[in-house]
Design an enzyme around this catalytic site. Structure first.
Site, PDB file in Angstrom:
ATOM      1  N   LYS A  83      47.392  15.533  64.697  1.00 24.04           N
ATOM      2  CA  LYS A  83      47.407  15.585  66.164  1.00 24.04           C
ATOM      3  C   LYS A  83      47.767  14.215  66.729  1.00 24.04           C
ATOM      4  O   LYS A  83      48.935  13.917  66.921  1.00 24.04           O
ATOM      5  CB  LYS A  83      46.081  16.135  66.660  1.00 24.04           C
ATOM      6  CG  LYS A  83      45.882  17.611  66.268  1.00 24.04           C
ATOM      7  CD  LYS A  83      44.610  18.197  66.770  1.00 24.04           C
ATOM      8  CE  LYS A  83      44.567  19.712  66.592  1.00 24.04           C
ATOM      9  NZ  LYS A  83      44.663  20.183  65.196  1.00 24.04           N
TER      10      LYS A  83
ATOM     11  N   THR B  80      47.376  20.640  45.495  1.00 21.59           N
ATOM     12  CA  THR B  80      48.334  19.548  45.406  1.00 21.59           C
ATOM     13  C   THR B  80      48.094  18.571  46.554  1.00 21.59           C
ATOM     14  O   THR B  80      47.841  18.971  47.693  1.00 21.59           O
ATOM     15  CB  THR B  80      49.772  20.099  45.471  1.00 21.59           C
ATOM     16  OG1 THR B  80      49.972  20.982  44.374  1.00 21.59           O
ATOM     17  CG2 THR B  80      50.796  18.976  45.407  1.00 21.59           C
TER      18      THR B  80
END
Length: 405
Positions: A249, A279
């Site tokens: 954000k 991952t």
């Protein structure tokens, strides 16, 4: 006779459409250096629009330092990280990023996850497993990721009324004083735009022997010294045990994290499935976030511009008689109150005025509280705001919607 699988799926979707809650994704393309302008695609055709609902609050995804850092990392390392953090996926960028985040929040350590949702879900569910008998006190307006993490943890859950300190204290008082307790809440509630009473909740936590877990997703980068968040602004950052935030954000890229004591972070690193078995972030993303954090630690210009823009847009909406909901933060919610109507207003703004703002419907907000949620940024100009207010005013009139009192 086999079970009617497809019919059940169609029935579920039909119900959403009937209620006006079916989500239609807008296919957009942002062009570097031209945000908040974008192109909206329909088939092979594209037309220009202005984006008014992005969480890229400071437009840091467009910042030259961020873009340059990502280009450099891409050229140096390639596209992906190559594995989980335990198996070849811990790069120099990840270590630097976690050190930068720990420093930002004044904590001993930090841990990066693939998203803010995952950091909440994984941390809260793992805490329940590490602390047998844990009782979690959760604000009634907590984000879905927090709710899901608490649910998956399987610990006893107590929901207190939103920002209601009396209700929280009553429930704390009712519990066994020796039981492990956790208060989970947010700094900025992104749909209403109000703040959590961080200092007062910390007072109660200390009085009743509870840990505190603060979601700073909509606060980090935007408030406080160096952008450390609302807890830092309020002088309570050192009193919060676990601070959770996002890298997607204010920082404009992708990922989530927690910052806490070295032992808590090490436990999450060692026991949290949502961290261990996924991952790691691409080094390209980590490099971009690192550049954004370092810049915002030194620069208040973006934060000051954001808050000026948000205050100005609220005044403009109010002057036009539009029902802006009370909001002390950078969030600008405008009340509609019915799901299908909210979608119709959103569709009209996009179709007739090239204004892109998504309808906010149940379950994101309660039924009857549907709204449009505008997020002005430092790069939304006065001219864009004037065009927006004129467009919303016209659509309000066409839909005969209620005006502000």
């Amino acid at each position: 006779m086999t079970f009617p699988y497809q019919a059940r799926f169609r029935t579920a979707l039909t119900g959403l459409k009937r209620e006006g809650r079916y989500r239609v994704f807008a296919e957009i393309l942002r062009r570097r250096g031209d945000y908040p302008n974008a192109a909206l695609f329909s088939g092979r055709h594209a037309r220009p629009i202005t984006v008014w609902c992005s969480n890229d609050y400071l437009a840091m995804s467009q910042h030259p330092k961020v873009v340059a850092a990502m280009h450099e990392a891409l050229d140096l390392t390639g596209g992906g990280s190559g594995g989980t953090r335990n198996i070849s996926g811990t790069t120099h960028y990840h270590i630097e990023l976690e050190a930068e985040l720990a420093d930002l929040h004044g904590k001993e350590a930090a841990l990066v996850f693939s998203s803010g949702f995952v950091s909440n879900d994984t941390t809260l569910s793992t805490l329940a497993k590490l602390l047998p008998g844990l009782i979690v006190f959760s604000d009634s307006l907590n984000h879905a990721s927090m709710i899901e993490g608490i649910r998956r943890g399987g610990s006893e859950k107590r929901i207190f009324n939103h920002n209601d300190l009396d209700d929280l204290e009553r429930q704390l008082r009712e519990c066994d004083a020796s039981a492990p307790k956790l208060i989970a809440f947010e700094s900025v509630y992104s749909m209403d735009g109000d703040f959590g009473p961080i200092g007062a909740i910390c007072d109660l936590a200390e009085r009743y022997g509870a840990m505190t877990y603060l979601d700073e997703v909509h606060g980090v980068g935007l408030y406080g010294p160096r952008g450390a968040g609302v807890a830092a602004r309020d002088g309570a950052m050192d009193r919060v045990h676990i601070i959770e935030g996002t890298l997607a954000k204010a920082f404009g890229v992708m990922g989530g994290y927690i910052a806490a004591s070295a032992d808590i972070v090490d436990c999450m690193r060692s026991f949290a499935p949502g961290f261990i078995f996924t991952t790691s972030l691409s080094p390209v993303l980590a490099a971009g976030v690192l550049a954004a954090i370092r810049h915002l630690k030194q620069s208040d210009a973006e934060r000051e511009a954001l808050h000026e823009r948000a205050a100005r847009l609220k005044r403009m909406f109010l002057d036009a008689g539009l029902p802006v909901m009370p909001s002390a933060s950078h969030i600008v919610p405008v009340f509609v109150g019915e799901a299908s109507l909210c979608k119709s207003v959103s569709d009209a703004l996009l179709r007739d005025h090239a204004v892109y703002v998504q309808p906010i419907n149940f379950p994101t907000v309660p039924r009857g509280a549907e709204r449009l949620r505008f997020t002005p940024s430092p790069v939304h100009t006065d001219a864009m705001m004037e065009a927006l207010v004129a467009a919303v005013d016209a659509v309000w009139t066409a839909h005969r919607l209620q005006r502000a009192a």
